[in-house]
Design a protein around this motif. Structure first.
Motif, PDB file in Angstrom:
ATOM      1  N   LEU A   1       0.822  -1.207   0.000  1.00 14.10           N
ATOM      2  CA  LEU A   1       0.000   0.000   0.000  1.00 14.10           C
ATOM      3  C   LEU A   1       0.857   1.259   0.000  1.00 14.10           C
ATOM      4  CD1 LEU A   1      -2.898  -0.852   2.454  1.00 14.10           C
ATOM      5  CD2 LEU A   1      -3.047  -0.510  -0.003  1.00 14.10           C
ATOM      6  N   GLY A   2       1.987   1.217   0.667  1.00 16.02           N
ATOM      7  CA  GLY A   2       2.877   2.356   0.675  1.00 16.02           C
ATOM      8  C   GLY A   2       3.388   2.683  -0.719  1.00 16.02           C
ATOM      9  N   PHE A   3       3.720   1.667  -1.478  1.00  9.73           N
ATOM     10  CA  PHE A   3       4.189   1.913  -2.836  1.00  9.73           C
ATOM     11  C   PHE A   3       3.066   2.389  -3.748  1.00  9.73           C
ATOM     12  CE2 PHE A   3       8.089  -0.543  -1.992  1.00  9.73           C
ATOM     13  CZ  PHE A   3       8.998   0.375  -2.527  1.00  9.73           C
ATOM     14  N   THR A   4       1.869   1.820  -3.616  1.00  9.31           N
ATOM     15  CA  THR A   4       0.781   2.210  -4.499  1.00  9.31           C
ATOM     16  C   THR A   4       0.283   3.615  -4.153  1.00  9.31           C
ATOM     17  OG1 THR A   4      -0.830   1.103  -3.067  1.00  9.31           O
ATOM     18  CG2 THR A   4       0.055  -0.143  -4.929  1.00  9.31           C
ATOM     19  N   VAL A   5       0.186   3.957  -2.889  1.00 12.76           N
ATOM     20  CA  VAL A   5      -0.253   5.295  -2.505  1.00 12.76           C
ATOM     21  C   VAL A   5       0.801   6.318  -2.893  1.00 12.76           C
ATOM     22  CG1 VAL A   5      -0.773   6.760  -0.523  1.00 12.76           C
ATOM     23  CG2 VAL A   5      -1.777   4.500  -0.688  1.00 12.76           C
TER      24      VAL A   5
END
Length: 57
Positions: free
Chosen positions: A48-52
């Motif tokens: 999620l950190g990479f996608t956000v």
């Protein structure tokens, strides 16, 4: 959560040395469960950190 998994693993080792097989197995099972839950949560947050990050910038 990793901290609690480590606490239960140490507890299982101590109980195993003292001869309490049943409670040691239960503590080891809890330690394994907590470890895998923590690993899954960390992986989800990593993804999620990479996608956000890509959506924000």
């Amino acid at each position: 959560m990793i901290k609690w998994a480590l606490i239960f693993a140490i507890l299982a080792a101590v109980l195993g040395v003292l001869g309490f097989g049943g409670p040691a197995a239960a503590a080891w099972g809890i330690a394994k469960l907590l470890f895998w839950i923590a690993l899954v949560v960390a992986l989800v947050l990593f993804v999620l950190g990479f996608t956000v990050y890509k959506k924000v910038t």
